[in-house]
Scaffold this motif. Structure first.
Motif, PDB file in Angstrom:
ATOM      1  N   ILE C 129      56.323  35.732  28.532  1.00  0.00           N
ATOM      2  CA  ILE C 129      57.079  35.951  27.294  1.00  0.00           C
ATOM      3  C   ILE C 129      56.759  37.319  26.707  1.00  0.00           C
ATOM      4  O   ILE C 129      57.647  38.066  26.307  1.00  0.00           O
ATOM      5  CB  ILE C 129      56.755  34.844  26.265  1.00  0.00           C
ATOM      6  CG1 ILE C 129      57.214  33.486  26.799  1.00  0.00           C
ATOM      7  CG2 ILE C 129      57.362  35.145  24.899  1.00  0.00           C
ATOM      8  CD1 ILE C 129      56.532  32.303  26.165  1.00  0.00           C
ATOM      9  N   PHE C 130      55.452  37.633  26.682  1.00  0.00           N
ATOM     10  CA  PHE C 130      55.033  38.818  25.937  1.00  0.00           C
ATOM     11  C   PHE C 130      54.976  40.109  26.748  1.00  0.00           C
ATOM     12  O   PHE C 130      55.017  41.185  26.185  1.00  0.00           O
ATOM     13  CB  PHE C 130      53.691  38.572  25.247  1.00  0.00           C
ATOM     14  CG  PHE C 130      53.782  37.525  24.171  1.00  0.00           C
ATOM     15  CD1 PHE C 130      54.757  37.614  23.190  1.00  0.00           C
ATOM     16  CD2 PHE C 130      52.904  36.459  24.134  1.00  0.00           C
ATOM     17  CE1 PHE C 130      54.865  36.659  22.188  1.00  0.00           C
ATOM     18  CE2 PHE C 130      52.995  35.498  23.137  1.00  0.00           C
ATOM     19  CZ  PHE C 130      53.980  35.597  22.167  1.00  0.00           C
ATOM     20  N   TYR C 135      60.754  44.103  27.014  1.00  0.00           N
ATOM     21  CA  TYR C 135      59.938  44.477  25.853  1.00  0.00           C
ATOM     22  C   TYR C 135      58.520  43.932  25.995  1.00  0.00           C
ATOM     23  O   TYR C 135      58.309  42.862  26.536  1.00  0.00           O
ATOM     24  CB  TYR C 135      60.583  43.935  24.576  1.00  0.00           C
ATOM     25  CG  TYR C 135      61.961  44.505  24.337  1.00  0.00           C
ATOM     26  CD1 TYR C 135      62.114  45.821  23.893  1.00  0.00           C
ATOM     27  CD2 TYR C 135      63.102  43.741  24.579  1.00  0.00           C
ATOM     28  CE1 TYR C 135      63.370  46.357  23.700  1.00  0.00           C
ATOM     29  CE2 TYR C 135      64.375  44.274  24.381  1.00  0.00           C
ATOM     30  CZ  TYR C 135      64.499  45.583  23.937  1.00  0.00           C
ATOM     31  OH  TYR C 135      65.743  46.106  23.740  1.00  0.00           O
ATOM     32  N   GLN C 136      57.563  44.698  25.500  1.00  0.00           N
ATOM     33  CA  GLN C 136      56.163  44.331  25.659  1.00  0.00           C
ATOM     34  C   GLN C 136      55.512  44.114  24.296  1.00  0.00           C
ATOM     35  O   GLN C 136      55.751  44.876  23.360  1.00  0.00           O
ATOM     36  CB  GLN C 136      55.405  45.472  26.366  1.00  0.00           C
ATOM     37  CG  GLN C 136      56.068  45.963  27.639  1.00  0.00           C
ATOM     38  CD  GLN C 136      55.521  45.285  28.873  1.00  0.00           C
ATOM     39  OE1 GLN C 136      54.313  45.297  29.093  1.00  0.00           O
ATOM     40  NE2 GLN C 136      56.401  44.688  29.670  1.00  0.00           N
ATOM     41  N   ASN C 137      54.693  43.071  24.235  1.00  0.00           N
ATOM     42  CA  ASN C 137      53.858  42.879  23.057  1.00  0.00           C
ATOM     43  C   ASN C 137      52.481  43.429  23.423  1.00  0.00           C
ATOM     44  O   ASN C 137      51.687  42.771  24.097  1.00  0.00           O
ATOM     45  CB  ASN C 137      53.802  41.381  22.716  1.00  0.00           C
ATOM     46  CG  ASN C 137      52.913  41.103  21.519  1.00  0.00           C
ATOM     47  OD1 ASN C 137      52.040  41.897  21.177  1.00  0.00           O
ATOM     48  ND2 ASN C 137      53.127  39.955  20.891  1.00  0.00           N
TER      49      ASN C 137
END
Lengths: 152, 274, 376
Positions: C129-130, C135-137
């Motif tokens: 997910i991350f 996109y990166q968290n």
């Protein structure tokens, strides 16, 4: 010059109608032109006409003492106007005003009623076509009532 | 770079459009490279101390120097935005989302159907189509507003209307006598709109109910489900699929949408509480 | 595979601390197993076990002086890797100027002790997910890349466990630095230990280990086999995604809404749930605002709010969102189920709603084409 019959058979409302039925209604028809601002009819007047709009734009209105005429709907090329000639007590419920130069074929209400009574096949065909219009107008009116773009 | 942290933009111009809608023109304070986007994409706009909301981009995709947003003052953030004036600063994250099918529409007639503020996300499409006019067939815009006073970009529409290579038909839900245009819901314009149903891409934007009935009319005209596109709206907190809020069935509206073909979401469209 | 004595756990904790890890592991707090900082083996829930069933959790004295003979508690490791409250940035507003100062990424190096197989799977799901997409968290990614995982093979399962259905346990197979199996019977109490990474190997080489004999290895295997046998709950996953997605109007959701309190407990305890919201915390003079990200739950009314109202008004629709997301949409979004079968949502549901039962009801109705709740 185009004949009334030729104009009629090309109109979406009449398209596909059996030739003998077209013949029958041509007998009730006449060509009419309304200058901008002229009323085709007014509320409470006796209703004895069915209008097949060829070109132009007609506003269906209701008059209010506070704001003047409120336009409920506009009709144009390819639309039909008016069914009060079919339903007792044969009185117009709204005003109809030509917004632009408007050419219509006007069919005599009494004449049409008699022909439909005498020829149920024509009567049924005519009613089916009208029902289609009623359905579209009712649908549109219901969506209009939702006031979709208004404040929630 | 952190996708959750906004860049600052300065308000160059505030334009009041109608009694409850307005446009802001913004310029980046952090980069001179300008802001590039594709028609249909949106930004997350941050107003200091108030919050952040998704708003579609309404400017010309060929003009990267200026970022344009049009919105309606309805919520906490947009009501605060309505008070913005020249030189105020806002935070911007974006652009996010899948754009309108402007590439897929090459060679076809393009029918745009907009309702209310739904014209704002379609304006970049109009700019794009007109600056690449030779790639498209007929271009038709059907636009429904509440009243003549609620017509968005009115002057611009009037000017566009004088062009001979785009058909613009405007209708309002209610009007009084001095209005000489159409009255009636936007769906009533579809049966006689001048496009070729077997070679048309339709892009619809407006309230969900308006889009539902528009689709009904388009299908009646013979458009295929793959050629009808809508822009969906749900709650959004991040814009990049991290917050979960915008889920619509298996889709994230923020990154899989907001533009979907009707074919893709037909099984969900109109279902309750999805 | 090596053997370490139970006292060696203290060495392990010290070693990790010397390597600048913040060592966290199971502790007893407020009558539950809570993951928290530990400094010695004495902090561990030695001699305790738990008793869980739908809507019920009790910590009880174990018959043995076990270290890890409990099943998962209410919290998961996401509280460290994806904290419930995180500051994203601080915005300063002075003289009509807006300045945004990004909050630095946390740099804590965590060592997790006692991570179960289902939990490793949950962490790997959150990885997708991350940082598995466009996109990166980076906050999560940083913490995750730094963390050291000491896994433990479950020596016990409870009635809410269904990891065998989700293919996520009970045996730890990958995703760890070190893995322990606690062997305890009348004559023995030791750990089998193995490494799963270079980092793990390095730590293992510094511990006092001995080679296991055949009997020890068999005892270790028996622990896992016995645990497997204790798992009775099942979720039939075949075609489940498709069944759920085409049964959005299943009567099951109306029925469950009569019991569901929409409290959101299931989403808070779930080790994969990731939804969040953001809020501004402003100072009194409106010159400074902290942008805070917080865990959110799809069970709240605000979650689906768009101007004019919330999309998901009924509790049934919110339960449907949660269940279909977890067991169906997740596959489309992240290429995996969102459920690891840890059973937390069942245990911590105040009214004991069981995700496996509800999903099964939806399946039965879909398969038998019946709409009667009584028939299933």
């Amino acid at each position: 010059m185009e004949t009334l019959e030729k104009i009629l058979v090309n109109h979406p409302f009449v398209q596909g109608l059996a030739p003998e039925h077209v013949q029958l209604i041509v007998g009730c028809a006449k060509n009419v032109v309304f200058e901008p601002g002229k009323y085709l009819f007014r509320e409470n007047e006796q209703a004895n006409s069915f209008y097949i709009i060829r070109t132009g734009k007609v506003a269906i209105e209701v008059y209010s003492p506070e704001v003047g005429s409120i336009i409920i709907q506009t009709l144009g090329e390819g639309d039909i106007l008016g069914w009060s000639w079919l339903i007792p007590p044969y009185q117009w419920r709204f005003d109809a005003r030509a917004v632009e130069l408007t050419r219509v074929i006007e069919l005599d209400g009494t004449c049409l009623r008699n022909k439909c009574e005498n020829d149920p096949a024509l009567g049924y065909e005519f009613m089916k076509r009208l029902a289609n219009v009623f359905e579209q107008r009712l649908d549109a009116m219901r969506i209009q009532l939702l006031d979709l773009y208004g404040k929630k | 770079m952190d996708v959750m942290v906004p860049n600052t933009f300065k308000v160059q111009k505030f334009i009041k459009e109608t009694h409850d809608t307005f446009t802001i023109e913004l310029k980046s304070l952090e980069t001179k490279n300008g802001f590039t986007f594709e028609p249909g994409q949106f930004n997350m706009i941050y107003i200091f101390g108030i919050g952040e909301i998704p708003i579609s981009i309404s400017g010309d995709p060929n003009k990267s120097g200026i970022l344009v947003h049009t919105t309606r003052a309805v919520g906490t953030v947009t009501k605060e935005m309505a008070k913005l004036k020249k030189d105020d600063i806002v935070g911007i994250r974006g652009p996010f989302g899948r754009p309108w099918p402007i590439k897929e529409a090459i060679g076809s007639d393009v029918l745009l159907v907009a309702g209310g503020i739904g014209l704002a996300p379609l304006r970049p499409v109009i700019y794009h189509l007109l600056s690449n006019r030779e790639y498209y067939g007929r271009i038709i815009l059907l636009y429904g507003a509440r009243t003549p006073q609620d017509i968005l970009y009115r002057k611009e529409l009037e000017k566009l209307r004088s062009r001979l290579d785009i058909d613009i038909i405007v209708t309002v839900d209610r009007a009084v006598k001095n209005w000489t245009g159409n009255v009636g819901v936007v769906t009533t314009l579809i049966p006689r709109a001048p496009f070729d149903p077997i070679n048309t891409i339709a892009m619809i934007c407006g309230p969900e109910i308006m889009m539902r009935y528009t689709i009904v009319e388009l299908l009646k005209r013979g458009l295929s489900k793959e050629n009808i596109y809508v822009s969906m709206e749900r709650n959004m907190k991040c814009g990049v699929g991290f917050c979960g809020h915008c889920q619509y069935g298996t889709e994230f509206i923020c990154k899989d949408g907001p533009v979907f073909s009707f074919k893709e979401i037909e099984h969900l469209f109109g279902k309750r509480e999805i | 595979m090596k053997i370490i004595d139970i006292q060696e756990i203290d060495n392990l904790i010290s070693l990790l601390r010397e390597m600048n890890y913040l060592v966290v592991g199971p502790t007893i707090q407020n009558g539950a197993i809570i993951y928290s900082q530990i400094t010695t083996s004495k902090d561990l829930p030695i001699g305790y076990t738990d008793d869980q069933s739908p809507g019920r959790y009790r910590l009880i004295k174990d018959k043995k002086e076990s270290y890890f003979n409990y099943v998962v508690g209410p919290q998961s490791w996401k509280k460290f890797l994806y904290p419930a409250i995180q500051k994203l940035y601080t915005a300063y507003f002075k003289n009509n100027k807006l300045e945004i100062e990004r909050e630095e990424n946390p740099t804590t190096k965590y060592a997790f002790i006692g991570v179960r197989s289902c939990e490793i799977n949950a962490i790997e799901i959150q990885d997708r997910i991350f940082f598995g997409g466009e996109y990166q968290n980076s906050r999560y990614k940083g913490l995750r890349k730094n963390c050291f995982i000491v896994a433990v093979n479950c020596s016990k399962a409870n009635s809410n466990c269904f990891c065998t259905s989700m293919n996520t346990g009970p045996e730890v197979k990958s995703g760890f630095d070190l893995v322990l199996t606690e062997v305890i019977n009348n004559s023995h109490h030791f750990f089998l230990i193995d490494s799963g990474s270079e980092k793990g190997e390095e730590v293992l080489s510094k511990l006092n280990t001995r080679e296991p004999d055949k009997e020890s290895l068999e005892l270790g295997n028996k622990v896992i086999e016995e645990t497997k046998k204790q798992i009775t709950k099942q979720l039939e996953t075949e075609d489940l995604k498709d069944i759920l997605l085409r049964s959005l109007e299943s009567p099951v959701y109306d029925e469950v809404s009569k019991r569901c309190l929409a409290c959101g407990n299931c989403t808070m305890v779930c080790p994969t749930c990731f939804c969040m919201t953001v809020e501004d915390y402003t100072d009194f003079f409106k010159t400074k605002a902290e942008r805070i990200q917080k865990w959110d739950s799809c069970f709240t009314l605000e979650y689906s709010y768009i101007h004019g109202g919330s999309v998901r008004v009924t509790t049934g629709s919110r339960y449907r969102q949660w269940l279909t997301h977890k067991l169906a949409s997740w596959h489309e979004q992240f290429g995996t189920s969102g459920c690891v079968g840890c059973g937390r949502c069942i245990t911590w549901c105040p009214v004991g709603i069981d995700i496996t039962e509800e999903a099964t009801k939806v399946r039965r109705i879909a398969e038998f084409q019946t709409t009667s709740m009584e028939e299933i």
